[in-house]
Design a protein around this motif. Sequence first.
Motif, PDB file in Angstrom:
ATOM      1  N   HIS A   2     106.004  89.321  46.828  1.00  0.00           N
ATOM      2  CA  HIS A   2     105.092  89.277  47.961  1.00  0.00           C
ATOM      3  C   HIS A   2     105.920  89.401  49.225  1.00  0.00           C
ATOM      4  CE1 HIS A   2     103.021  86.898  51.206  1.00  0.00           C
ATOM      5  NE2 HIS A   2     102.184  87.893  50.975  1.00  0.00           N
ATOM      6  N   GLN A   3     105.425  90.169  50.188  1.00  0.00           N
ATOM      7  CA  GLN A   3     106.074  90.289  51.488  1.00  0.00           C
ATOM      8  C   GLN A   3     105.146  89.719  52.542  1.00  0.00           C
ATOM      9  OE1 GLN A   3     108.812  90.969  53.078  1.00  0.00           O
ATOM     10  NE2 GLN A   3     107.832  90.868  55.062  1.00  0.00           N
ATOM     11  N   ASP A  23     101.066  85.230  56.942  1.00  0.00           N
ATOM     12  CA  ASP A  23     101.450  86.111  55.838  1.00  0.00           C
ATOM     13  C   ASP A  23     100.254  86.902  55.305  1.00  0.00           C
ATOM     14  OD1 ASP A  23     104.087  85.352  55.955  1.00  0.00           O
ATOM     15  OD2 ASP A  23     103.991  84.000  54.237  1.00  0.00           O
ATOM     16  N   SER A  24      99.059  86.578  55.779  1.00  0.00           N
ATOM     17  CA  SER A  24      97.852  87.270  55.307  1.00  0.00           C
ATOM     18  C   SER A  24      97.973  88.766  55.518  1.00  0.00           C
ATOM     19  CB  SER A  24      96.614  86.761  56.044  1.00  0.00           C
ATOM     20  OG  SER A  24      96.373  85.428  55.702  1.00  0.00           O
ATOM     21  N   GLY A  25      97.505  89.514  54.524  1.00  0.00           N
ATOM     22  CA  GLY A  25      97.586  90.967  54.572  1.00  0.00           C
ATOM     23  C   GLY A  25      98.857  91.514  53.965  1.00  0.00           C
ATOM     24  N   GLY A  26      99.818  90.628  53.688  1.00  0.00           N
ATOM     25  CA  GLY A  26     101.074  91.057  53.086  1.00  0.00           C
ATOM     26  C   GLY A  26     100.859  91.473  51.640  1.00  0.00           C
ATOM     27  N   PRO A  27     101.549  92.532  51.195  1.00  0.00           N
ATOM     28  CA  PRO A  27     101.324  93.062  49.849  1.00  0.00           C
ATOM     29  C   PRO A  27     102.009  92.264  48.746  1.00  0.00           C
ATOM     30  CG  PRO A  27     103.023  94.321  50.943  1.00  0.00           C
ATOM     31  CD  PRO A  27     102.497  93.335  51.951  1.00  0.00           C
ATOM     32  N   ILE A  44      99.691  95.466  43.750  1.00  0.00           N
ATOM     33  CA  ILE A  44      98.741  94.606  43.041  1.00  0.00           C
ATOM     34  C   ILE A  44      97.576  94.266  43.962  1.00  0.00           C
ATOM     35  CG2 ILE A  44      98.413  92.376  41.904  1.00  0.00           C
ATOM     36  CD1 ILE A  44     101.482  92.490  41.283  1.00  0.00           C
ATOM     37  N   THR A  45      97.880  93.712  45.134  1.00  0.00           N
ATOM     38  CA  THR A  45      96.859  93.269  46.074  1.00  0.00           C
ATOM     39  C   THR A  45      97.531  92.941  47.405  1.00  0.00           C
ATOM     40  OG1 THR A  45      95.024  91.700  46.389  1.00  0.00           O
ATOM     41  CG2 THR A  45      97.027  90.823  45.397  1.00  0.00           C
ATOM     42  N   VAL A  46      96.764  92.409  48.346  1.00  0.00           N
ATOM     43  CA  VAL A  46      97.316  91.818  49.565  1.00  0.00           C
ATOM     44  C   VAL A  46      96.841  90.373  49.648  1.00  0.00           C
ATOM     45  CG1 VAL A  46      97.471  93.999  50.834  1.00  0.00           C
ATOM     46  CG2 VAL A  46      95.414  92.585  51.050  1.00  0.00           C
ATOM     47  N   LEU A  47      97.598  89.557  50.353  1.00  0.00           N
ATOM     48  CA  LEU A  47      97.244  88.148  50.520  1.00  0.00           C
ATOM     49  C   LEU A  47      95.999  88.044  51.388  1.00  0.00           C
ATOM     50  CD1 LEU A  47      97.961  85.158  50.103  1.00  0.00           C
ATOM     51  CD2 LEU A  47      99.339  85.301  52.171  1.00  0.00           C
ATOM     52  N   SER A  48      94.927  87.492  50.804  1.00  0.00           N
ATOM     53  CA  SER A  48      93.657  87.382  51.519  1.00  0.00           C
ATOM     54  C   SER A  48      93.267  85.946  51.822  1.00  0.00           C
ATOM     55  CB  SER A  48      92.538  88.033  50.711  1.00  0.00           C
ATOM     56  OG  SER A  48      92.804  89.392  50.518  1.00  0.00           O
ATOM     57  N   GLY A  49      93.757  84.989  51.054  1.00  0.00           N
ATOM     58  CA  GLY A  49      93.403  83.595  51.291  1.00  0.00           C
ATOM     59  C   GLY A  49      94.223  82.681  50.407  1.00  0.00           C
ATOM     60  N   MET A  50      94.265  81.400  50.785  1.00  0.00           N
ATOM     61  CA  MET A  50      95.023  80.404  50.031  1.00  0.00           C
ATOM     62  C   MET A  50      94.235  79.114  49.944  1.00  0.00           C
ATOM     63  SD  MET A  50      98.847  80.924  51.604  1.00  0.00           S
ATOM     64  CE  MET A  50      98.404  80.816  53.320  1.00  0.00           C
ATOM     65  N   GLU A  51      94.396  78.407  48.843  1.00  0.00           N
ATOM     66  CA  GLU A  51      93.865  77.050  48.758  1.00  0.00           C
ATOM     67  C   GLU A  51      94.845  76.145  49.492  1.00  0.00           C
ATOM     68  OE1 GLU A  51      93.059  75.724  44.809  1.00  0.00           O
ATOM     69  OE2 GLU A  51      91.731  77.413  44.423  1.00  0.00           O
ATOM     70  N   VAL A  52      94.320  75.217  50.256  1.00  0.00           N
ATOM     71  CA  VAL A  52      95.192  74.369  51.064  1.00  0.00           C
ATOM     72  C   VAL A  52      94.785  72.903  50.931  1.00  0.00           C
ATOM     73  CG1 VAL A  52      95.819  76.149  52.722  1.00  0.00           C
ATOM     74  CG2 VAL A  52      93.728  74.883  53.066  1.00  0.00           C
ATOM     75  N   ARG A  93      98.821  77.214  48.269  1.00  0.00           N
ATOM     76  CA  ARG A  93      99.100  77.471  46.857  1.00  0.00           C
ATOM     77  C   ARG A  93      97.864  77.105  46.076  1.00  0.00           C
ATOM     78  NH1 ARG A  93     104.721  76.006  44.463  1.00  0.00           N
ATOM     79  NH2 ARG A  93     103.373  74.757  43.209  1.00  0.00           N
ATOM     80  N   PRO A  94      97.284  77.907  45.253  1.00  0.00           N
ATOM     81  CA  PRO A  94      97.600  79.316  45.021  1.00  0.00           C
ATOM     82  C   PRO A  94      97.016  80.223  46.095  1.00  0.00           C
ATOM     83  CG  PRO A  94      95.770  78.656  43.647  1.00  0.00           C
ATOM     84  CD  PRO A  94      96.211  77.429  44.400  1.00  0.00           C
ATOM     85  N   ALA A  95      97.323  81.517  45.977  1.00  0.00           N
ATOM     86  CA  ALA A  95      96.806  82.525  46.902  1.00  0.00           C
ATOM     87  C   ALA A  95      95.816  83.415  46.155  1.00  0.00           C
ATOM     88  CB  ALA A  95      97.966  83.360  47.447  1.00  0.00           C
ATOM     89  N   TYR A  96      95.046  84.168  46.923  1.00  0.00           N
ATOM     90  CA  TYR A  96      94.038  85.052  46.332  1.00  0.00           C
ATOM     91  C   TYR A  96      94.034  86.403  47.039  1.00  0.00           C
ATOM     92  CZ  TYR A  96      92.262  80.831  44.178  1.00  0.00           C
ATOM     93  OH  TYR A  96      92.152  79.689  43.435  1.00  0.00           O
ATOM     94  N   GLY A  97      93.660  87.435  46.305  1.00  0.00           N
ATOM     95  CA  GLY A  97      93.512  88.764  46.865  1.00  0.00           C
ATOM     96  C   GLY A  97      92.527  89.569  46.044  1.00  0.00           C
ATOM     97  N   TYR A  98      92.126  90.701  46.576  1.00  0.00           N
ATOM     98  CA  TYR A  98      91.235  91.621  45.871  1.00  0.00           C
ATOM     99  C   TYR A  98      92.124  92.662  45.212  1.00  0.00           C
ATOM    100  CZ  TYR A  98      87.036  94.436  45.093  1.00  0.00           C
ATOM    101  OH  TYR A  98      85.997  95.117  44.526  1.00  0.00           O
ATOM    102  N   PRO A  99      92.136  92.761  43.879  1.00  0.00           N
ATOM    103  CA  PRO A  99      93.096  93.639  43.206  1.00  0.00           C
ATOM    104  C   PRO A  99      92.897  95.113  43.547  1.00  0.00           C
ATOM    105  CG  PRO A  99      91.509  92.739  41.632  1.00  0.00           C
ATOM    106  CD  PRO A  99      91.242  92.079  42.947  1.00  0.00           C
TER     107      PRO A  99
END
Length: 145
Positions: free
Chosen positions: A43-44, A88-92, A104-112, A127-133
């Motif tokens: 992840h970047q 970091d949102s939007g990072g691939p 795979i996806t981009v960072l769209s959201g995280m549980e906090v 942690r964890p993070a979620y994205g749309y594949p």
Amino acid sequence: MVDESGKLYSENIEYPGGSITTDGYMTQNGMEAHQGSSADIYHQGVISGKQNASIKGGGAWWTQDSTCVKFYGSGVKLGVPDYVRQGDSGGPFWHEQNGNNYIITVLSGMEVQGDYSGSCATGKKGRPAYGYPFWRVANNTSYTI
């Protein structure tokens, strides 16, 4: 990788100390085969830089409040290090295999949890993070790699 106009895109991922060119995208079967592995998933993030990540599973039902993206069983759940931060949102996320790189996806959201305050939730380190594949994007739009 796609600008806000939706007309220009790049197949490159830039990170501190390097750049990669994407060669394609990870399919649903590929995601299932690499679930739990962190050796070749990256992840970047603009804030936290390049780091290893992992695929925790598909079919994620992550939701927050009305201002954030909801996945309703179509998201991918990702494992990220503690130091992934707001910004970091939007990072691939991508997979490296035999010299090739698959988005795979981009960072769209995280549980906090805890004392974090952000645009979509309150808590602490995501942690964890979620994205749309991306395989779903390729199957449902004209975008592909």
